[in-house]
Write a protein that holds these residues in place. Structure first.
Motif, PDB file in Angstrom:
ATOM      1  N   LEU A   5       0.821  -1.216   0.000  1.00 36.03           N
ATOM      2  CA  LEU A   5       0.000   0.000   0.000  1.00 36.03           C
ATOM      3  C   LEU A   5       0.853   1.264   0.000  1.00 36.03           C
ATOM      4  CD1 LEU A   5      -2.907  -0.964   2.395  1.00 36.03           C
ATOM      5  CD2 LEU A   5      -2.952  -0.755  -0.090  1.00 36.03           C
ATOM      6  N   PHE A   6       1.987   1.218   0.699  1.00 33.12           N
ATOM      7  CA  PHE A   6       2.910   2.361   0.682  1.00 33.12           C
ATOM      8  C   PHE A   6       3.383   2.642  -0.735  1.00 33.12           C
ATOM      9  CE2 PHE A   6       7.432   3.588   0.633  1.00 33.12           C
ATOM     10  CZ  PHE A   6       7.314   4.876   1.125  1.00 33.12           C
ATOM     11  N   GLY A   7       3.769   1.592  -1.438  1.00 35.44           N
ATOM     12  CA  GLY A   7       4.245   1.770  -2.804  1.00 35.44           C
ATOM     13  C   GLY A   7       3.153   2.205  -3.756  1.00 35.44           C
ATOM     14  N   ALA A   8       1.975   1.597  -3.652  1.00 27.45           N
ATOM     15  CA  ALA A   8       0.882   1.916  -4.563  1.00 27.45           C
ATOM     16  C   ALA A   8       0.356   3.330  -4.334  1.00 27.45           C
ATOM     17  CB  ALA A   8      -0.237   0.901  -4.406  1.00 27.45           C
ATOM     18  N   ILE A  37       1.402  14.790  -8.339  1.00 26.76           N
ATOM     19  CA  ILE A  37       2.187  15.980  -7.988  1.00 26.76           C
ATOM     20  C   ILE A  37       2.964  16.482  -9.198  1.00 26.76           C
ATOM     21  CG2 ILE A  37       4.156  16.763  -6.625  1.00 26.76           C
ATOM     22  CD1 ILE A  37       3.151  15.019  -4.354  1.00 26.76           C
ATOM     23  N   GLY A  38       3.533  15.562  -9.941  1.00 22.82           N
ATOM     24  CA  GLY A  38       4.312  15.946 -11.104  1.00 22.82           C
ATOM     25  C   GLY A  38       5.483  15.012 -11.271  1.00 22.82           C
ATOM     26  N   PRO A  39       6.464  15.435 -12.060  1.00 19.34           N
ATOM     27  CA  PRO A  39       7.632  14.565 -12.280  1.00 19.34           C
ATOM     28  C   PRO A  39       8.444  14.403 -10.992  1.00 19.34           C
ATOM     29  CG  PRO A  39       7.973  16.708 -13.281  1.00 19.34           C
ATOM     30  CD  PRO A  39       6.555  16.683 -12.795  1.00 19.34           C
ATOM     31  N   PHE A  40       8.937  13.217 -10.779  1.00 19.02           N
ATOM     32  CA  PHE A  40       9.749  12.940  -9.600  1.00 19.02           C
ATOM     33  C   PHE A  40      10.938  12.097 -10.013  1.00 19.02           C
ATOM     34  CE2 PHE A  40       6.423   9.869  -9.918  1.00 19.02           C
ATOM     35  CZ  PHE A  40       6.945   8.657  -9.511  1.00 19.02           C
ATOM     36  N   PRO A  41      12.011  12.118  -9.220  1.00 15.73           N
ATOM     37  CA  PRO A  41      13.255  11.444  -9.596  1.00 15.73           C
ATOM     38  C   PRO A  41      13.083   9.939  -9.778  1.00 15.73           C
ATOM     39  CG  PRO A  41      13.605  12.876  -7.704  1.00 15.73           C
ATOM     40  CD  PRO A  41      12.141  12.829  -7.947  1.00 15.73           C
ATOM     41  N   GLY A  42      14.010   9.372 -10.501  1.00 19.55           N
ATOM     42  CA  GLY A  42      13.970   7.945 -10.779  1.00 19.55           C
ATOM     43  C   GLY A  42      14.145   7.079  -9.556  1.00 19.55           C
ATOM     44  N   TRP A  43      14.921   7.545  -8.571  1.00 17.17           N
ATOM     45  CA  TRP A  43      15.137   6.723  -7.384  1.00 17.17           C
ATOM     46  C   TRP A  43      13.854   6.598  -6.570  1.00 17.17           C
ATOM     47  CZ3 TRP A  43      14.340   8.526  -2.473  1.00 17.17           C
ATOM     48  CH2 TRP A  43      14.291   9.902  -2.303  1.00 17.17           C
ATOM     49  N   GLU A  44      13.004   7.619  -6.601  1.00 13.73           N
ATOM     50  CA  GLU A  44      11.726   7.523  -5.898  1.00 13.73           C
ATOM     51  C   GLU A  44      10.796   6.533  -6.587  1.00 13.73           C
ATOM     52  OE1 GLU A  44      10.043  11.383  -5.538  1.00 13.73           O
ATOM     53  OE2 GLU A  44      11.567  12.079  -4.125  1.00 13.73           O
ATOM     54  N   ARG A  45      10.785   6.574  -7.903  1.00 16.56           N
ATOM     55  CA  ARG A  45       9.968   5.621  -8.660  1.00 16.56           C
ATOM     56  C   ARG A  45      10.445   4.191  -8.413  1.00 16.56           C
ATOM     57  NH1 ARG A  45       9.535   7.339 -14.591  1.00 16.56           N
ATOM     58  NH2 ARG A  45       9.132   9.171 -13.353  1.00 16.56           N
ATOM     59  N   THR A  46      11.763   4.003  -8.349  1.00 17.22           N
ATOM     60  CA  THR A  46      12.324   2.685  -8.067  1.00 17.22           C
ATOM     61  C   THR A  46      11.981   2.237  -6.651  1.00 17.22           C
ATOM     62  OG1 THR A  46      14.162   3.155  -9.562  1.00 17.22           O
ATOM     63  CG2 THR A  46      14.467   1.358  -7.998  1.00 17.22           C
ATOM     64  N   LEU A  47      12.060   3.141  -5.694  1.00 17.75           N
ATOM     65  CA  LEU A  47      11.725   2.819  -4.306  1.00 17.75           C
ATOM     66  C   LEU A  47      10.274   2.383  -4.169  1.00 17.75           C
ATOM     67  CD1 LEU A  47      12.543   2.937  -1.239  1.00 17.75           C
ATOM     68  CD2 LEU A  47      11.544   5.231  -1.271  1.00 17.75           C
ATOM     69  N   LEU A  48       9.371   3.097  -4.819  1.00 17.05           N
ATOM     70  CA  LEU A  48       7.956   2.772  -4.708  1.00 17.05           C
ATOM     71  C   LEU A  48       7.626   1.465  -5.415  1.00 17.05           C
ATOM     72  CD1 LEU A  48       6.449   6.332  -5.225  1.00 17.05           C
ATOM     73  CD2 LEU A  48       6.659   5.050  -3.089  1.00 17.05           C
ATOM     74  N   SER A  49       8.193   1.236  -6.586  1.00 15.06           N
ATOM     75  CA  SER A  49       7.902  -0.020  -7.293  1.00 15.06           C
ATOM     76  C   SER A  49       8.548  -1.208  -6.584  1.00 15.06           C
ATOM     77  CB  SER A  49       8.366   0.060  -8.747  1.00 15.06           C
ATOM     78  OG  SER A  49       9.762   0.220  -8.817  1.00 15.06           O
TER      79      SER A  49
END
Length: 74
Positions: A25-28, A37-49
């Motif tokens: 649920l945290f990731g989703a 919100i808008g564009p966010f860094p790749g490391w955040e996208r990797t962390l969430l996925s």
């Protein structure tokens, strides 16, 4: 071996599933909020996925491991 150690398999299965659900649920929810919100860094996208994948895997492994397999081997 588990019989002598006195493990409570049901408690471990429930807590593992709930931890996996929380990670998923945290990731989703984080991915949904971050996309609005808008564009966010790749490391955040990797962390969430990765947290979604880890949460899904942990939920299934804990249920099958502590809820089905280990009690049968005891």
């Amino acid at each position: 071996m588990g019989h002598n150690m006195g493990l409570d398999y049901a408690t471990y299965a429930k807590r593992g599933f709930l931890l996996g659900l929380a990670l998923f649920l945290f990731g989703a929810l984080g991915a949904i909020v971050a996309s609005r919100i808008g564009p966010f860094p790749g490391w955040e996208r990797t962390l969430l996925s990765d947290s979604m994948i880890l949460g899904f895997s942990l939920g299934f492994i804990s249920v099958f491991g502590f809820g089905i397999v280990l009690p049968l081997t005891d």
